[in-house]
Structures are given as C-alpha cells and as structure tokens.
Design a protein around this motif. Structure first.
Motif, PDB file in Angstrom:
ATOM      1  N   GLN A 104      -8.169  -4.738   6.197  1.00 51.15           N
ATOM      2  CA  GLN A 104      -7.519  -3.440   6.085  1.00 51.15           C
ATOM      3  C   GLN A 104      -6.022  -3.584   6.302  1.00 51.15           C
TER       4      GLN A 104
ATOM      5  N   TYR B 191      -5.291  -2.085  -8.076  1.00 47.70           N
ATOM      6  CA  TYR B 191      -5.895  -0.803  -8.450  1.00 47.70           C
ATOM      7  C   TYR B 191      -6.296  -0.038  -7.192  1.00 47.70           C
ATOM      8  N   TYR B 192      -5.391   0.833  -6.758  1.00 50.05           N
ATOM      9  CA  TYR B 192      -5.646   1.716  -5.626  1.00 50.05           C
ATOM     10  C   TYR B 192      -5.209   3.133  -6.013  1.00 50.05           C
TER      11      TYR B 192
ATOM     12  N   GLU C 155      -6.166   6.213  -5.311  1.00 52.16           N
ATOM     13  CA  GLU C 155      -6.022   7.228  -4.278  1.00 52.16           C
ATOM     14  C   GLU C 155      -4.777   6.976  -3.423  1.00 52.16           C
ATOM     15  N   ILE C 156      -4.500   5.708  -3.144  1.00 48.00           N
ATOM     16  CA  ILE C 156      -3.284   5.374  -2.403  1.00 48.00           C
ATOM     17  C   ILE C 156      -2.049   5.728  -3.218  1.00 48.00           C
TER      18      ILE C 156
ATOM     19  N   THR D  92      -9.049  -3.655   1.302  1.00 50.07           N
ATOM     20  CA  THR D  92      -9.040  -4.628   0.216  1.00 50.07           C
ATOM     21  C   THR D  92     -10.466  -5.039  -0.142  1.00 50.07           C
TER      22      THR D  92
ATOM     23  N   ILE E 215      -5.294   0.923   3.459  1.00 45.05           N
ATOM     24  CA  ILE E 215      -5.812   0.230   2.275  1.00 45.05           C
ATOM     25  C   ILE E 215      -6.961  -0.674   2.698  1.00 45.05           C
TER      26      ILE E 215
ATOM     27  N   LEU F 101       2.262  -4.135  -3.292  1.00 46.08           N
ATOM     28  CA  LEU F 101       1.520  -2.917  -3.594  1.00 46.08           C
ATOM     29  C   LEU F 101       2.074  -2.249  -4.838  1.00 46.08           C
TER      30      LEU F 101
END
Length: 221
Positions: free
Chosen positions: A171, A128-129, A131-132, A186, A184, A4
C-alpha cells in the motif's frame, strides 16, 4: 517504483481559430514541460480529451470524468484520465437589441452573450488507478473553482513526484498537500490488476483449486 502520473495537462477551447463547424482545443499548460526520456508526450491529446468535439454551450454543464487508453508504437498502454468542466465567458460580440420602455426607445445597445467553454484537466499515466485519478483531478478542480488557499502548483508538483510500487501488493499512502489522504493498493502481480471484487468464491465454484496461488491471494485482488 513507477511514477503515478507522467504528465498533467490543461486543455482549453481555442478562441483564436474561428470558423464554421466544430471548434478546436489547445494545450494551455503541461507539467512537466520537457518530455520524459522513457515516456514521450502523447500527441493529439486535445482531440482525445473531447471525443464529442470542442463546442461552446449556452448553459453550464456538469463536470464529467472518463479514461481513454492510448497505445504507443511499442504496444505500451497509457491511461489518459480526463475531467472536463465548463467555464463562463463573456462574448462581447453579442447581437444588437432594442429596448422599449414606454415611449423611450434606445437602440444600438450591445447585449453581451454569456457562453460556457469546455476545459479539460488530463492526467497521463502508465498505471491504471481510475479512482485515484478521479480523486486527484477532482481535488485540483475544487481548489481551482472555489479559489481555496492552496497552491495549485504544489498540488501538481506533488502529484507528478509521487512514486508507487509497480506490483507486490503493498500500500502507498500519499497526499497532494490539501489535507487529503490518498491510498493506493498495488496489485500482487503485473498481470493481475486490482479489481476491488472478491474472486475467491467464483474460483471455488468453478472447481479451479489447481490455481498456482492461494485463495487468500485471490481475496486481495
């Protein structure tokens, strides 16, 4: 499975390089300290996390968050999520002032000037996450600023040790260890990012019924 976060970096204002004009930033800490074999450490990160330049402020500014995309020599993208906040510092080199109270005159007193220096928490990832990443950096910032009874080292270690599926639509539920729950989702395919927006109706209105995947797949994008 993919990491991550490849790197977590703390970048601060460099007080050891005085001079006129804009200030400079320096890397205070980085995790891990050694480069990954498959992902070299991004050079010049202290420049990218402050696109407006490193400048002191006379007032405390609100924290800001943004994402910078860096492309390496192999055309691979690296997403640098940056949370910047300002810390109060006492400048003991303040100017001398005179205080006059009635007939008493006291001179030569040095009035310390309070200034606020920027500090950035940076998370580098090939995934590319946003918000996480915002939630993770916000949690680390809250634990640091509020001096909560949570180990920052444990939070960062859990962040850097988290592995997620690169694709497949599954998830991933994980926690940094501060009572948080991060979820998350995916993407179904590497070339189809998670947008959080339903596109099935758009495709139907465009008459794109010939798509090689079902409309139920579109709804989960």
């Amino acid at each position: 499975m993919a990491r991550l976060a490849d790197y977590f970096i703390v970048v601060g204002y460099d007080h050891e390089k005085p001079g006129s004009g804009e200030g400079l930033g320096k890397i205070i800490q980085r995790f891990p300290q050694k480069d990954w074999d498959d992902t070299p450490f991004p050079q010049g990160i202290e420049l990218f996390c402050q696109p407006g330049g490193w400048q002191l402020s006379r007032e405390r500014k609100q924290p800001t968050f943004f994402v910078v995309v860096l492309t390496d020599i192999d055309s691979d993208r690296h997403y640098c999520s940056c949370l910047t906040f300002y810390e109060a510092e006492i400048n003991l080199q303040g100017t001398k002032k005179e205080e006059i109270e009635g007939e008493a005159k006291v001179s030569g007193l040095i009035q310390p000037a309070e200034v606020f220096a920027p500090k950035s928490l940076v998370l580098v990832s090939r995934l590319y996450y946003p918000e996480i990443f915002r939630a993770c950096l916000g949690l680390i910032y809250t634990v640091y600023v509020d001096s909560l009874n949570v180990s920052l080292e444990s939070l960062i270690a859990n962040l850097c040790a988290c592995l997620v599926p690169a694709a497949g639509g599954s998830q991933k539920l994980f926690s940094l260890g501060a009572g948080d729950r991060q979820l998350i989702q995916t993407p179904l395919h590497d070339s189809l990012p998670i947008t959080g927006t339903s596109v099935a109706l758009l495709f139907q209105q465009l008459g794109m019924s010939f798509l090689p995947f079902s409309m139920s797949s579109c709804r989960s994008l």
